[in-house]
Design a protein around this motif. Structure first.
Motif, mmCIF file in Angstrom:
data_model
loop_
_atom_site.group_PDB
_atom_site.id
_atom_site.type_symbol
_atom_site.label_atom_id
_atom_site.label_comp_id
_atom_site.label_asym_id
_atom_site.label_seq_id
_atom_site.Cartn_x
_atom_site.Cartn_y
_atom_site.Cartn_z
ATOM 1 N N ILE A 192 0.568 -1.380 -0.197
ATOM 2 C CA ILE A 192 -0.208 0.492 0.032
ATOM 3 C C ILE A 192 0.871 0.926 0.215
ATOM 4 O O ILE A 192 0.786 1.855 -1.143
ATOM 5 C CB ILE A 192 -0.978 0.590 1.536
ATOM 6 C CG1 ILE A 192 -1.846 -0.691 1.642
ATOM 7 C CG2 ILE A 192 -1.999 1.432 1.516
ATOM 8 C CD1 ILE A 192 -2.394 -1.467 0.316
ATOM 9 N N SER A 517 -7.882 -5.236 4.585
ATOM 10 C CA SER A 517 -8.082 -3.772 4.389
ATOM 11 C C SER A 517 -7.071 -3.350 2.840
ATOM 12 O O SER A 517 -7.124 -2.757 2.328
ATOM 13 C CB SER A 517 -8.523 -2.679 5.258
ATOM 14 O OG SER A 517 -7.272 -2.328 5.940
ATOM 15 N N SER A 518 -5.987 -4.118 3.080
ATOM 16 C CA SER A 518 -4.997 -3.972 2.363
ATOM 17 C C SER A 518 -4.859 -4.580 1.044
ATOM 18 O O SER A 518 -3.866 -4.221 0.171
ATOM 19 C CB SER A 518 -3.594 -4.439 3.001
ATOM 20 O OG SER A 518 -3.074 -3.363 4.460
ATOM 21 N N TRP A 526 -9.680 2.815 -5.217
ATOM 22 C CA TRP A 526 -9.884 2.189 -4.240
ATOM 23 C C TRP A 526 -8.299 3.033 -2.578
ATOM 24 O O TRP A 526 -8.959 3.023 -2.194
ATOM 25 C CB TRP A 526 -9.212 0.668 -4.231
ATOM 26 C CG TRP A 526 -9.078 -0.332 -2.973
ATOM 27 C CD1 TRP A 526 -9.981 -0.702 -1.944
ATOM 28 C CD2 TRP A 526 -7.289 -0.812 -2.941
ATOM 29 N NE1 TRP A 526 -9.499 -1.207 -0.841
ATOM 30 C CE2 TRP A 526 -7.858 -0.992 -1.539
ATOM 31 C CE3 TRP A 526 -6.142 -0.226 -3.280
ATOM 32 C CZ2 TRP A 526 -6.547 -2.435 -1.278
ATOM 33 C CZ3 TRP A 526 -5.928 -1.102 -2.826
ATOM 34 C CH2 TRP A 526 -5.473 -1.744 -1.438
ATOM 35 N N GLU A 529 -9.699 6.139 -1.147
ATOM 36 C CA GLU A 529 -9.851 6.270 -0.736
ATOM 37 C C GLU A 529 -9.388 5.834 1.024
ATOM 38 O O GLU A 529 -9.640 5.796 1.531
ATOM 39 C CB GLU A 529 -11.079 5.001 -0.913
ATOM 40 C CG GLU A 529 -12.204 6.224 -1.912
ATOM 41 C CD GLU A 529 -13.197 5.456 -2.299
ATOM 42 O OE1 GLU A 529 -13.685 5.364 -3.673
ATOM 43 O OE2 GLU A 529 -13.452 4.409 -1.446
ATOM 44 N N LEU A 530 -8.215 4.167 0.618
ATOM 45 C CA LEU A 530 -8.082 3.507 1.159
ATOM 46 C C LEU A 530 -6.746 5.120 2.603
ATOM 47 O O LEU A 530 -7.302 4.569 3.595
ATOM 48 C CB LEU A 530 -7.215 2.782 1.509
ATOM 49 C CG LEU A 530 -6.580 1.317 2.467
ATOM 50 C CD1 LEU A 530 -7.642 0.985 2.824
ATOM 51 C CD2 LEU A 530 -5.256 0.415 1.913
ATOM 52 N N HIS A 533 -8.718 7.091 4.347
ATOM 53 C CA HIS A 533 -9.337 6.632 5.615
ATOM 54 C C HIS A 533 -8.585 6.547 6.184
ATOM 55 O O HIS A 533 -8.513 6.903 7.174
ATOM 56 C CB HIS A 533 -9.930 5.161 4.988
ATOM 57 C CG HIS A 533 -10.139 4.517 6.167
ATOM 58 N ND1 HIS A 533 -11.515 4.644 7.095
ATOM 59 C CD2 HIS A 533 -10.026 3.552 6.857
ATOM 60 C CE1 HIS A 533 -11.787 3.940 8.093
ATOM 61 N NE2 HIS A 533 -10.649 2.982 7.945
ATOM 62 N N ARG A 534 -7.555 5.712 6.131
ATOM 63 C CA ARG A 534 -5.807 5.720 6.709
ATOM 64 C C ARG A 534 -5.562 6.946 8.179
ATOM 65 O O ARG A 534 -5.449 7.311 8.452
ATOM 66 C CB ARG A 534 -5.008 4.644 6.665
ATOM 67 C CG ARG A 534 -5.907 3.314 6.510
ATOM 68 C CD ARG A 534 -3.863 2.792 6.541
ATOM 69 N NE ARG A 534 -4.614 1.151 5.583
ATOM 70 C CZ ARG A 534 -3.904 0.364 5.367
ATOM 71 N NH1 ARG A 534 -3.099 0.272 5.170
ATOM 72 N NH2 ARG A 534 -4.229 -1.171 4.746
#
Lengths: 546, 297
Positions: A192, A517-518, A526, A529-530, A533-534
């Motif tokens: 990520i 989630s990873s 995606w 957004e991830l 979010h993090r």
């Protein structure tokens, strides 16, 4: 200055094998504008890396460019001398390889290797290069940017090394960077961070990029346009969003379908008693304990997936069960009876029932033995089969693994593909007629399509022979596909275990949440957004240290 | 076809499978000139060594003419210091020197190869002790050590063979151990171990087939060195004893002819040189092929 940076027309590349030239790339076209990111997708052997390297008019030893034109910023590369090309490479076109560890010289500090490029090409002097290095290290989000350059490659983790390599590629501010599967060798959680870094930095410097991968979900995050390759030919080409929503060709569609293989409902255990039980095992090499108080059990007819990042202790658990690493505390039981700690003290029957399939099929089969002997040895060693009986059984096993006996029985391993070799490994394990098989990352080194075939085969064999599998993997998609029970490991301890549906539905342990989630999704947004979010929730960062 | 994916290598199955011998012959025909020269040299020397008694006009130790006779019809290469025919002595020398060198190399391989394999497989104490013994033996200059041992134990052919074989086994130990270690860490070796295979199987069926290439190259090189060592020892008087024909001692015995401008004493030396050269060319080619350089992997 035109916008068109790279224009490849009708490229034909051959590769030599056994004195015969085979076509690797069969007349491909490629266009790339400044600042554009192009994704190249395909199975292994499709020609992605070959095409990517051809962008700087480079072919690997044993290959040649038979025809076609490669036009980089108005300059025809195929006509240039090696001297001119050398001035281009590293300065205007950079290459980021798959394995950062193999690309760095272990004897030099990172910053030395960074500075070498601009200094040798006379773009900067030494001090400026070092200052630039520190600035780039900061931009790729490496910890301690001013100091990390003075470390040696073995002193930083894999993800950090990959980012350092990206920074190094940027040292001369190239117009084009070729990323050759940069995150394939990394854990999901590390991936990520590296993906986000690459994407941001490429945008920031308005560098064009060719992103090569076999993972469609990853490429969807990075590329503006995608080209799908197969057997050296173009299958389909379109913008990312268009390809995600409406793939046209059947082959492209099949790349999606891979992730759809799912087991029918979780199978219940066929027997009450577990076939293998790992009881309170603590084990390690020397003073340090790698496994701490690990307990889990596996029943016949069921698959237990052991999930975790590298360094979590998954493979160590396998070594303890097989007896290669005697545990310091605790024991391993087989059908209720305690197994001797070291494999040397176990009898043939105990050894027979615990079989293992390895990750790298290339090193799992003896290259100087024919398939007939590889599969036949367990038959004669454990089951005392000889002569005609043995021959028949070998053929039976080959049919079971879906390889035509007449064609494959006399081959050597190097005459098989990766997937076929893995099937032979499965047959070798089956030949012993075990109750329990350990699958150590058996699909990690395979392409998705091939991996799907292997998983289906394993599933079928499990139902047919009521086998128990311990499936070690770091890939959650695989776990979702084949597991009944899941054991999540972190740094040698089990953080969560239970039936698959329980583990994968909230509430989760924090680490399970991070893992789940990873996993890249097939949605181009995606990654954005991830990350958002993090950042918002201050989620724990990746814990892998190597 | 079946459910499994096909490989681009599948078309090969329509070709008739070549036997190993046919494959080997094809390789030889493709070899560079130097390798072909090497093969030719070895074949000629081998032939001469085996058929020496049939080929030679005179006996090995027969005195047949005047001393230091010139090259003529009766004695094609003249005679040596005692009146023996040079050509006969040369041909028998091939048999003696090459034969002893060959047996010695084989024995060295047996000792060094076996201990090297076992050290790699077992590791631990066995590896440490044998490696250290080898280190000590290798630290002593080989020629001087050999001279000393031969002076102590006598110079009969069996003693010669055993002394040189033991000393050379140290080098072979190192090579075998190194290449075996590469194999021992691989998954298929672990799989065999886990199966419960015995040491004999592990050595002969798992490791050995995978290390034949470097070992064969080593055999060629060792043969040359052993050969030169025997010639050197014979030249110094402690190798093959007279009246047995041997190239090293022949050089010494006839050295005085150089002062007369006669090249006869150089002939055995040339014979030594050509064999060494030929074997080296062959080993070079072999190493190049097995190193995989041409594949670019």
């Amino acid at each position: 200055m035109t916008d068109r940076l790279l224009e490849i027309r009708n490229l034909e590349i051959d590769g030599e094998s056994d004195e015969v030239w085979h076509e690797i790339i069969k007349g491909l076209d490629l266009d790339l504008d400044r600042g554009e990111v192009l994704g190249l997708i395909g199975e292994s052997g499709a020609g992605k890396s070959t095409l990517g390297l051809a962008a700087m008019n480079f072919v690997r030893p044993g290959c040649r460019i038979r025809g076609g034109t490669i036009c980089f910023d108005g300059q025809e590369l195929t006509e240039q001398s090696e001297t001119t090309l050398r001035k281009l490479r590293g300065v205007r076109i950079a290459y980021v390889a798959q394995s950062a560890a193999a690309s760095f010289n272990p004897a030099h500090q990172l910053i030395d290797q960074f500075s070498e490029i601009p200094v040798v090409h006379k773009v900067k002097n030494r001090q400026d290069a070092e200052a630039d290095a520190k600035d780039l290290y900061r931009r790729v989000l490496l910890p301690d940017p001013n100091g990390i350059g003075y470390r040696y490659p073995h002193q930083v983790s894999g993800g950090q090394l990959q980012r350092a390599m990206t920074a190094m590629a940027l040292s001369c501010r190239p117009d084009l960077i070729i990323f050759d599967e940069p995150t394939t060798a990394l854990d999901v959680t590390t991936q990520i961070e590296v993906l986000a870094t690459i994407r941001d930095i490429v945008r920031e410097f308005n560098t064009a990029a060719i992103y090569i991968s076999h993972d469609l979900a990853v490429v969807a995050q990075m590329a503006d346009r995608i080209m799908v390759l197969r057997y050296g030919e173009l299958v389909e080409e379109s913008t990312t969003r268009q390809m995600m929503s409406e793939p046209k060709m059947d082959y492209t569609k099949s790349l999606w379908a891979v992730r759809s293989f799912k087991k029918e409902a979780e199978t219940a255990a066929t027997e009450i008693n577990p076939v293998v039980k790992v009881d309170n095992v603590t084990a390690g090499y020397g003073k340090e304990d790698i496994l701490k108080n690990v307990t889990f059990e596996i029943h016949r007819g069921q698959t237990v997936a052991i999930v975790g990042e590298s360094g979590s202790g998954k493979s160590t658990a396998a070594r303890v069960i097989t007896g290669l690493l005697p545990p310091r505390l605790g024991e391993v039981q087989f059908n209720g009876e305690t197994l001797p700690k070291s494999f040397k003290s176990r009898n043939k029957d105990q050894l027979r029932h615990v079989q293992m399939i390895y990750q790298m099929a290339d090193t799992a089969l003896n290259p100087r033995q024919r398939i007939r002997n590889i599969i036949g040895r367990p038959l004669s060693f454990y089951l005392n089969l000889r002569g005609k009986q043995k021959e028949e059984r070998i053929r039976e096993l080959l049919s079971l693994i879906e390889l035509e006996p007449d064609l494959y029985i006399d081959r050597y391993p190097d005459e098989l593909s990766g997937g076929q070799k893995q099937r032979v490994s499965i047959a070798r394990a089956l030949a012993a007629e075990p109750e329990f098989i350990i699958c150590d990352e058996v699909t990690s080194a395979l392409d998705q399509l091939v991996a799907e075939g292997i998983l289906r085969l394993l599933d079928r064999l499990q139902r047919e022979f009521n086998l128990a599998y311990m499936f070690i993997t770091h890939d959650l998609a695989t776990v979702k596909a084949i597991a009944d029970n899941v054991v999540v490991m972190l740094q040698g301890e089990i953080v969560e275990q239970g039936p698959k549906t329980d583990v994968f539905s909230p509430p989760h342990h924090e680490y399970t949440e991070l893992l789940l989630s990873s996993v890249p999704e097939m949605d181009p947004d995606w990654l954005n957004e991830l990350i958002a979010h993090r950042e918002k929730h201050g989620v724990m960062r990746s814990t892998s240290t190597s | 076809m079946t459910g499994a994916e096909t490989t681009s290598r599948d078309p090969k199955i329509n070709r008739p499978r070549r036997t190993r011998l046919q494959g080997a012959l094809r390789e030889v025909l493709k070899a560079p000139m130097t390798a072909k020269f090497g093969i030719l040299v070895i074949l000629v020397y081998g032939f001469v060594a085996i058929f020496a008694p049939v080929l030679t006009p005179y006996g090995e130790t027969e005195i047949v003419g005047p001393e230091f006779d010139v090259w003529g019809e009766q004695f094609i290469l003249g005679t040596d210091g005692l009146g023996r025919d040079m050509l006969t002595r040369l041909l028998f020398g091939a048999r003696n020197t090459v034969g002893v060198a060959f047996i010695t190399t084989c024995l060295a391989f047996l000792i060094g190869g076996l201990t090297g394999l076992l050290a790699a497989i077992y590791g631990g104490w066995l590896d440490q002790i044998s490696s250290r013994i080898v280190d000590v033996l290798m630290a002593i200059p080989q020629l001087i050590f050999a001279l000393m041992l031969l002076a102590i134990f006598g110079t009969s052919i069996p003693t010669l063979v055993i002394v040189i074989a033991t000393l050379d086994a140290t080098r072979i130990f190192r090579v075998t151990r190194a290449v075996s270690l590469n194999v021992v860490v691989l998954d298929y070796f672990e799989a065999a171990r886990l199966r419960g295979e015995r040491i004999f199987w592990l050595c002969v069926r798992e490791i050995l087939p995978n290390i034949t290439a470097p070992l064969m190259a080593e055999f060629g090189l060792r043969f040359c060195f052993v050969f030169l060592m025997i010639a050197a020892l014979s030249f110094l008087g402690l190798g093959i004893q007279p009246p047995t024909a041997d190239w090293g001692s022949m050089v010494r015995e006839n050295a005085v002819l150089i002062t007369f401008g006669d090249i006869t004493p150089v002939l055995p030396a040339i014979a030594i040189a050509i064999l060494t050269l030929g074997v080296n060319f062959l080993v070079d080619w072999f190493l190049h092929k097995s190193s995989g350089l041409k594949d670019g992997h």
